[in-house]
Design a protein around this motif. Structure first.
Motif, mmCIF file in Angstrom:
data_model
loop_
_atom_site.group_PDB
_atom_site.id
_atom_site.type_symbol
_atom_site.label_atom_id
_atom_site.label_comp_id
_atom_site.label_asym_id
_atom_site.label_seq_id
_atom_site.Cartn_x
_atom_site.Cartn_y
_atom_site.Cartn_z
ATOM 1 N N SER A 358 0.956 -1.101 0.028
ATOM 2 C CA SER A 358 0.077 0.001 -0.014
ATOM 3 C C SER A 358 0.892 1.229 -0.018
ATOM 4 C CB SER A 358 -0.885 -0.130 1.340
ATOM 5 O OG SER A 358 -0.220 0.011 2.478
ATOM 6 N N GLU A 362 0.968 3.977 -3.178
ATOM 7 C CA GLU A 362 0.980 5.324 -3.065
ATOM 8 C C GLU A 362 2.092 6.366 -3.395
ATOM 9 O OE1 GLU A 362 -0.266 8.558 0.779
ATOM 10 O OE2 GLU A 362 -0.445 6.366 0.920
ATOM 11 N N ARG A 365 2.009 6.551 -7.220
ATOM 12 C CA ARG A 365 1.121 7.336 -7.711
ATOM 13 C C ARG A 365 1.423 8.482 -7.800
ATOM 14 N NH1 ARG A 365 -2.677 3.742 -5.003
ATOM 15 N NH2 ARG A 365 -2.591 5.289 -3.079
ATOM 16 N N GLU A 366 2.364 9.155 -6.856
ATOM 17 C CA GLU A 366 3.074 10.586 -6.748
ATOM 18 C C GLU A 366 3.613 10.608 -8.062
ATOM 19 O OE1 GLU A 366 5.089 10.601 -3.401
ATOM 20 O OE2 GLU A 366 3.314 10.512 -1.903
#
Length: 433
Positions: A358, A362, A365-366
């Motif tokens: 997770s 994340e 995704r940045e």
């Protein structure tokens, strides 16, 4: 044994340090006129460079040896040699069980191996290697052995105490790699932090890094840094040189004070967190990779939860996790009971890696929408498999790049627009190479 005109198949198992040993062996053999083949079925001689670090690695090594002994027994090959860490630890037992093996060698027997093959060892050429990696990246092993006393690790037994290579020799080896087309230099040893301590009881890692950064490598990467006594000036040098990747592999192993003390890591929770925070403060763009061990003897649910909380707070960019393996020739094996059931170990690995997945998703995704520089490792049709500076070969994320009709080759640097991401992959389209 005169084998100069015979062909050799070398199987190199285990870590990147083993790979370097194999590359040196191949080069020394080639200098003596020996020939290597890519297929075991075409070989007169098989050499297996074994790994003996944990149970799974030992099992793989044993299985490969057994397969080769069948060939030796059936007369399909003329000789079988076994070398490396497993051989160093268990040579007596292996000799008794596997009479088909002609010779067993340890981790520092290169000269003897070359002699048995019928050649002459050439110390003046020891910095030369025939790469087993793709030609655009290579490992630079800066030291041999380890002088740490981690309770779970038998490396000092396999490879001896820490011995740093002189900076001048490493500069020469790196220069040869650069001349031969290597664009990414990955600095390795059992512990790069300790580099130079055997010279005068201080780390010379930063001195070495500055020397290497002056050479024209596109990327230089730091792997396997022990937390204790890590020289923070290395992070300053990283920021000052564009060709040093903003990346550091630092195995932390755990965060519970009790477990860290039992592991004999020499650093506690406060010291570990303070070090990691200092590194990120000095270089906010750095990506940190670490490894953890779960299921260590006596690890309680509370201590495991403490580890989960720590990983959730520190948010490592890359993380690997291993279940504790109760290995002979370690102090933990001698003094502790392997009391965590395998089922619990497996569940803890899965829980930690689910949390890390997770975090990784994340973090990736940045990167969506960003234009990034990548190094291409492989090309299949219109897709290139590449890496950013934040990803080490073989262990970290891939960038899958749609290259269309562009003539992209392995070893090319390209700029890519990141369009999509998952936990362990980025997807993008090529802009230019």
């Amino acid at each position: 044994m005169k084998n100069i005109m015979q062909s050799i198949f070398l199987l190199s198992l285990g870590c990147s340090k083993n790979t370097v040993d194999s590359e040196r062996l191949i080069r020394q053999a080639e200098l003596n006129g020996l020939h290597f083949t890519d297929q075991a079925d075409d070989a007169d001689i098989i050499i297996i460079n074994t790994c003996g670090f944990i149970a799974d690695a030992k099992e793989e090594s044993i299985n490969e040896i057994l397969a080769a002994t069948e060939k030796r027994h059936n007369g399909e090959i003329k000789a079988l040699f076994v070398m490396g860490c497993l051989s160093a630890l268990y040579s007596r037992e292996l000799r008794a069980e596997l009479p088909e093996v002609d010779h067993f060698f340890g981790t520092s027997d290169l000269e003897e191996i070359i002699s048995v093959l019928g050649g002459s060892y050439r110390p003046s050429n020891i910095h030369e290697r025939t790469l087993l990696t793709p030609p655009h990246y290579a490992w630079l092993k800066i030291a041999e052995g380890c002088s740490r006393t981690c309770s779970f690790c038998a490396i000092p037994k396999m490879r001896g105490r820490y011995r740093s290579e002189p900076i001048e020799r490493l500069e020469k080896e790196a220069s040869l790699l650069l001349k031969n087309g290597v664009r990414e230099l990955n600095i390795i040893s059992q512990d790069i932090t300790q580099y130079g301590w055997d010279f005068d009881e201080r780390s010379h890692l930063n001195d070495l890094l500055k020397k290497l950064a002056a050479q024209e490598f596109s990327w230089i990467r730091l792997l396997y840094a022990y937390p204790l006594h890590f020289p923070l000036d290395v992070i300053d040098t990283m920021r000052e040189h564009a060709n040093i990747c903003n990346y550091l592999d630092m195995p932390v192993q755990h965060i519970s004070d009790r477990i860290l003390k039992s592991m004999q890591r020499g650093i506690d929770k406060k010291g570990t967190i303070g070090l990691l925070e200092s590194i990120r403060k000095k270089n906010p763009d750095i990506r940190l990779r670490t490894t953890m061990i779960v299921g260590y003897p006596g690890e309680t649910d509370r201590e495991f939860d403490e580890l989960l909380e720590f990983v959730g707070q520190l948010r490592f960019d890359r993380l690997g996790c291993f279940p504790y393996s109760h290995e002979e020739h370690t102090s933990a094996f001698k003094h502790l009971e392997d009391d965590i059931p395998e089922k619990i170990k497996k569940e803890r690995v899965e829980a930690l890696m689910e949390l890390q997945e997770s975090i990784a998703a994340e973090r990736n995704r940045e990167l969506e929408g960003r234009v990034m520089k990548v190094l291409v490792d492989e090309v299949e049709g219109s897709i290139a498999y590449a890496r950013t500076e934040y990803d080490a070969p073989e262990v970290d994320n891939d960038v899958l790049v749609d290259i269309g009709d562009n003539p992209v080759q392995p070893g090319d640097f390209c700029t890519v627009t990141i369009e999509e991401s998952s936990a362990y992959e980025l997807h993008g389209r090529v802009n230019d190479c």
